[in-house]
Design a protein around this motif. Structure first.
Motif, PDB file in Angstrom:
ATOM      1  N   ALA A 182       0.833  -1.208   0.000  1.00 13.21           N
ATOM      2  CA  ALA A 182       0.000   0.000   0.000  1.00 13.21           C
ATOM      3  C   ALA A 182       0.867   1.257   0.000  1.00 13.21           C
ATOM      4  O   ALA A 182       0.570   2.234  -0.702  1.00 13.21           O
ATOM      5  CB  ALA A 182      -0.937  -0.010   1.204  1.00 13.21           C
ATOM      6  N   CYS A 183       1.930   1.246   0.779  1.00  5.60           N
ATOM      7  CA  CYS A 183       2.816   2.413   0.838  1.00  5.60           C
ATOM      8  C   CYS A 183       3.463   2.685  -0.517  1.00  5.60           C
ATOM      9  O   CYS A 183       3.553   3.845  -0.951  1.00  5.60           O
ATOM     10  CB  CYS A 183       3.892   2.193   1.900  1.00  5.60           C
ATOM     11  SG  CYS A 183       3.282   2.293   3.602  1.00  5.60           S
ATOM     12  N   LYS A 184       3.889   1.648  -1.188  1.00  3.53           N
ATOM     13  CA  LYS A 184       4.496   1.822  -2.504  1.00  3.53           C
ATOM     14  C   LYS A 184       3.498   2.404  -3.500  1.00  3.53           C
ATOM     15  O   LYS A 184       3.853   3.270  -4.319  1.00  3.53           O
ATOM     16  CB  LYS A 184       5.042   0.488  -3.007  1.00  3.53           C
ATOM     17  CG  LYS A 184       6.283   0.008  -2.262  1.00  3.53           C
ATOM     18  CD  LYS A 184       6.782  -1.314  -2.824  1.00  3.53           C
ATOM     19  CE  LYS A 184       8.062  -1.760  -2.128  1.00  3.53           C
ATOM     20  NZ  LYS A 184       8.553  -3.065  -2.643  1.00  3.53           N
ATOM     21  N   THR A 185       2.264   1.957  -3.406  1.00  2.34           N
ATOM     22  CA  THR A 185       1.226   2.466  -4.309  1.00  2.34           C
ATOM     23  C   THR A 185       0.954   3.942  -4.036  1.00  2.34           C
ATOM     24  O   THR A 185       0.823   4.757  -4.967  1.00  2.34           O
ATOM     25  CB  THR A 185      -0.075   1.656  -4.135  1.00  2.34           C
ATOM     26  OG1 THR A 185       0.178   0.293  -4.462  1.00  2.34           O
ATOM     27  CG2 THR A 185      -1.163   2.196  -5.047  1.00  2.34           C
ATOM     28  N   ILE A 186       0.860   4.309  -2.764  1.00  2.00           N
ATOM     29  CA  ILE A 186       0.619   5.707  -2.405  1.00  2.00           C
ATOM     30  C   ILE A 186       1.769   6.587  -2.871  1.00  2.00           C
ATOM     31  O   ILE A 186       1.560   7.672  -3.423  1.00  2.00           O
ATOM     32  CB  ILE A 186       0.416   5.832  -0.880  1.00  2.00           C
ATOM     33  CG1 ILE A 186      -0.884   5.134  -0.455  1.00  2.00           C
ATOM     34  CG2 ILE A 186       0.392   7.302  -0.448  1.00  2.00           C
ATOM     35  CD1 ILE A 186      -1.050   4.986   1.040  1.00  2.00           C
ATOM     36  N   GLN A 187       2.986   6.118  -2.674  1.00  2.00           N
ATOM     37  CA  GLN A 187       4.158   6.892  -3.095  1.00  2.00           C
ATOM     38  C   GLN A 187       4.202   7.088  -4.609  1.00  2.00           C
ATOM     39  O   GLN A 187       4.641   8.130  -5.099  1.00  2.00           O
ATOM     40  CB  GLN A 187       5.433   6.205  -2.605  1.00  2.00           C
ATOM     41  CG  GLN A 187       5.612   6.271  -1.094  1.00  2.00           C
ATOM     42  CD  GLN A 187       6.783   5.434  -0.606  1.00  2.00           C
ATOM     43  OE1 GLN A 187       7.171   4.449  -1.245  1.00  2.00           O
ATOM     44  NE2 GLN A 187       7.355   5.809   0.524  1.00  2.00           N
ATOM     45  N   GLU A 188       3.701   6.088  -5.325  1.00  2.00           N
ATOM     46  CA  GLU A 188       3.692   6.172  -6.789  1.00  2.00           C
ATOM     47  C   GLU A 188       2.571   7.075  -7.291  1.00  2.00           C
ATOM     48  O   GLU A 188       2.782   7.913  -8.183  1.00  2.00           O
ATOM     49  CB  GLU A 188       3.540   4.771  -7.392  1.00  2.00           C
ATOM     50  CG  GLU A 188       3.459   4.765  -8.908  1.00  2.00           C
ATOM     51  CD  GLU A 188       3.204   3.384  -9.463  1.00  2.00           C
ATOM     52  OE1 GLU A 188       2.934   3.287 -10.684  1.00  2.00           O
ATOM     53  OE2 GLU A 188       3.249   2.400  -8.695  1.00  2.00           O
ATOM     54  N   LYS A 248      12.771   1.554   6.377  1.00  2.00           N
ATOM     55  CA  LYS A 248      13.609   2.747   6.210  1.00  2.00           C
ATOM     56  C   LYS A 248      14.557   2.574   5.016  1.00  2.00           C
ATOM     57  O   LYS A 248      14.697   3.468   4.174  1.00  2.00           O
ATOM     58  CB  LYS A 248      14.412   2.978   7.494  1.00  2.00           C
ATOM     59  CG  LYS A 248      15.412   4.132   7.427  1.00  2.00           C
ATOM     60  CD  LYS A 248      14.719   5.468   7.266  1.00  2.00           C
ATOM     61  CE  LYS A 248      15.663   6.619   7.601  1.00  2.00           C
ATOM     62  NZ  LYS A 248      16.904   6.602   6.842  1.00  2.00           N
ATOM     63  N   LYS A 249      15.201   1.423   4.935  1.00  2.00           N
ATOM     64  CA  LYS A 249      16.185   1.177   3.876  1.00  2.00           C
ATOM     65  C   LYS A 249      15.549   1.219   2.495  1.00  2.00           C
ATOM     66  O   LYS A 249      16.145   1.716   1.530  1.00  2.00           O
ATOM     67  CB  LYS A 249      16.850  -0.187   4.111  1.00  2.00           C
ATOM     68  CG  LYS A 249      17.949  -0.526   3.109  1.00  2.00           C
ATOM     69  CD  LYS A 249      18.585  -1.876   3.426  1.00  2.00           C
ATOM     70  CE  LYS A 249      17.575  -3.000   3.263  1.00  2.00           C
ATOM     71  NZ  LYS A 249      18.196  -4.342   3.432  1.00  2.00           N
ATOM     72  N   ASP A 250      14.315   0.721   2.396  1.00  2.00           N
ATOM     73  CA  ASP A 250      13.641   0.658   1.095  1.00  2.00           C
ATOM     74  C   ASP A 250      12.811   1.905   0.791  1.00  2.00           C
ATOM     75  O   ASP A 250      12.097   1.938  -0.214  1.00  2.00           O
ATOM     76  CB  ASP A 250      12.743  -0.580   1.036  1.00  2.00           C
ATOM     77  CG  ASP A 250      13.538  -1.876   1.135  1.00  2.00           C
ATOM     78  OD1 ASP A 250      14.765  -1.843   0.886  1.00  2.00           O
ATOM     79  OD2 ASP A 250      12.941  -2.918   1.488  1.00  2.00           O
ATOM     80  N   GLY A 251      12.855   2.890   1.664  1.00  2.00           N
ATOM     81  CA  GLY A 251      12.180   4.148   1.387  1.00  2.00           C
ATOM     82  C   GLY A 251      10.711   4.191   1.740  1.00  2.00           C
ATOM     83  O   GLY A 251      10.023   5.178   1.434  1.00  2.00           O
ATOM     84  N   ILE A 252      10.191   3.137   2.367  1.00  2.00           N
ATOM     85  CA  ILE A 252       8.796   3.170   2.818  1.00  2.00           C
ATOM     86  C   ILE A 252       8.648   4.257   3.876  1.00  2.00           C
ATOM     87  O   ILE A 252       7.692   5.034   3.886  1.00  2.00           O
ATOM     88  CB  ILE A 252       8.360   1.804   3.374  1.00  2.00           C
ATOM     89  CG1 ILE A 252       8.505   0.713   2.298  1.00  2.00           C
ATOM     90  CG2 ILE A 252       6.936   1.873   3.908  1.00  2.00           C
ATOM     91  CD1 ILE A 252       7.686   0.957   1.056  1.00  2.00           C
ATOM     92  N   LEU A 253       9.613   4.296   4.797  1.00  2.00           N
ATOM     93  CA  LEU A 253       9.722   5.391   5.741  1.00  2.00           C
ATOM     94  C   LEU A 253      10.716   6.391   5.172  1.00  2.00           C
ATOM     95  O   LEU A 253      11.824   6.017   4.791  1.00  2.00           O
ATOM     96  CB  LEU A 253      10.212   4.890   7.104  1.00  2.00           C
ATOM     97  CG  LEU A 253       9.259   4.011   7.911  1.00  2.00           C
ATOM     98  CD1 LEU A 253       9.959   3.446   9.135  1.00  2.00           C
ATOM     99  CD2 LEU A 253       8.011   4.792   8.323  1.00  2.00           C
TER     100      LEU A 253
END
Length: 418
Positions: A182-188, A248-253
């Protein structure tokens, strides 16, 4: 780190001095003056900063009736969360502390061990005990040192449904993997929105209740075993720690999470799509179309933190009968129902109070009780949590590995705190 050990030593030495020299003495705030008994009550902050009433105003209002009925005076002090334990340490080792106070589980071991708290069981009748829903939770280390007053406020995943819908998401994530997706979708789809927020910049380890323990328990971790040995350095603990590090490492945070000290205001302002927060805090987001997910399923469990905070009576109190009456009054259905309506929405703590809170939470307390976990009471708990939190913060800044966080925290605890 060394400061915490010194503080524990100061508590032990100072408490002995108070017990030998100061117990039973009547100060202007803890004994008699002008013919009236005096009590001091310390309570934390619960009221919203933009709420209709302050904590001080609420408790002073309630104390007016108690003072009139009992021909006494109650001095109320509201203690901010950011120096809560330091304030209690200073008060407990002097004559300036409370007669009745409010403690969370992490605080109990040292104060009981030092003889600072009163076993209150003798001051309650069987009928009174029966009316409390959680009276037995106050039985700690073989004594009734606590009267549960806030049992609830579980940590939930709150979601701004307008922001999720704008990204094409119509369901709140319920698992670790769904949260990442979900976070990746929102960021996109909506890159100007913070998809998921955690307050790794908060100075107090209490943030672990939102940003670590639900994941730790979801992975199957246990903080201590039955003998009180620290057990966070386990495969389960590592799974949770690595998961958070990967966010954090993958940019979700985002990088800003390490300086963020509050998730509520950004959520209320529509800047963040999702955040784990106390259920009572979510209710203050009145301008947001929000919903919530009670639990985030981990590899093994679905667990979340729930408060089990209590009123306590200090042994130095010179009028324990009156202090017990004050504790009963504060936890009465009359006072608590008003507190839950006007200050902080929580579930009832007595059988004679009816839940009248937000309809969205009706099933939260009835259907998910078995998934709620409170922190255990063990020696050096507060210092261990503080050490763990600082090490986790270092990990999120990139200066420690997940393995080292658990290993070094455990080594420090076993060497300095156990």
């Amino acid at each position: 780190m060394k400061r915490k050990k010194v503080v524990a030593s100061i508590l032990a030495a100072s408490m002995l001095a108070v017990m030998l020299g100061g117990c039973g003495s009547k100060s202007s705030e803890g004994g008699k003056s002008s013919g009236k008994e005096k009590l001091t009550l310390w309570m934390p902050t619960f009221a919203a900063s933009d709420g209709k009433i302050t904590d001080m105003d609420f408790w002073n209002e309630k104390m007016d009736a108690f003072e009139k009925e009992n021909n006494c005076e109650v001095k109320v002090e509201i203690v901010p969360w950011d120096n809560y334990e330091e304030k209690y340490l200073t008060g407990a080792t002097s004559d300036d502390g409370p007669d009745v106070g409010y403690m969370y589980m992490e605080m109990f071991y040292d104060y009981i061990d030092m003889g600072a708290l009163t076993d209150i069981d003798e001051y309650f009748t069987d009928e009174e005990k029966e009316n409390y829903l959680y009276y037995d939770l106050g039985n700690i280390l073989e004594g009734q040192y606590a009267l549960p007053v806030v049992v609830g406020n579980p940590r939930i995943l709150a979601a701004n449904m307008d922001l999720l819908n704008a990204a094409g998401i119509d369901k709140i994530p319920s698992t670790w993997d769904e949260l990442v997706s979900a976070c990746k979708t929102i960021q996109e789809k909506t890159p100007d929105v913070t998809a998921f927020l955690q307050d790794w910049g908060n100075p107090h380890y209490g943030s672990l209740n939102e940003i670590f323990w639900p994941y730790f328990w979801g992975a199957g971790g246990e903080i201590v075993d039955e003998e009180g040995n620290l057990t966070i350095d386990s495969a389960e603990g590592l799974a949770a720690t690595e998961y958070l590090y990967s966010l954090k490492k993958d940019g979700i945070l985002t990088d800003s999470c390490t300086s963020c000290d509050d998730v509520l205001e950004p959520f209320k302002n529509g800047e963040a799509a999702m955040a784990v927060m106390a259920s009572s805090n979510a209710l203050t987001a009145t301008n947001v179309n929000w919903d919530f997910q009670p639990l985030i399923q981990g590899p093994k469990e679905s667990k979340t933190f729930v408060a089990a905070d209590s009123l306590v009576m200090f042994e130095k109190c010179s009028n324990k009968e009156l202090a017990a009456k004050l504790m009963k009054y504060i936890t009465s259905a009359e006072v608590m129902s008003d507190f839950h309506k006007r200050v902080s929405e929580q579930p009832p703590i007595t059988k004679d109070e009816t839940y009248a809170g937000d309809e969205r939470y009706t099933e939260l307390f009835s259907d998910y009780g078995d998934n709620f976990v409170s922190l255990p009471v063990f020696k050096g708990a507060s210092s261990m949590y503080d050490t763990l939190y600082k090490n986790l913060q270092s990990m999120m800044l990139g200066s420690m590995s997940p393995e080292d966080v658990l290993k070094e925290t455990t080594e420090y605890y076993n060497t300095n705190l156990k």
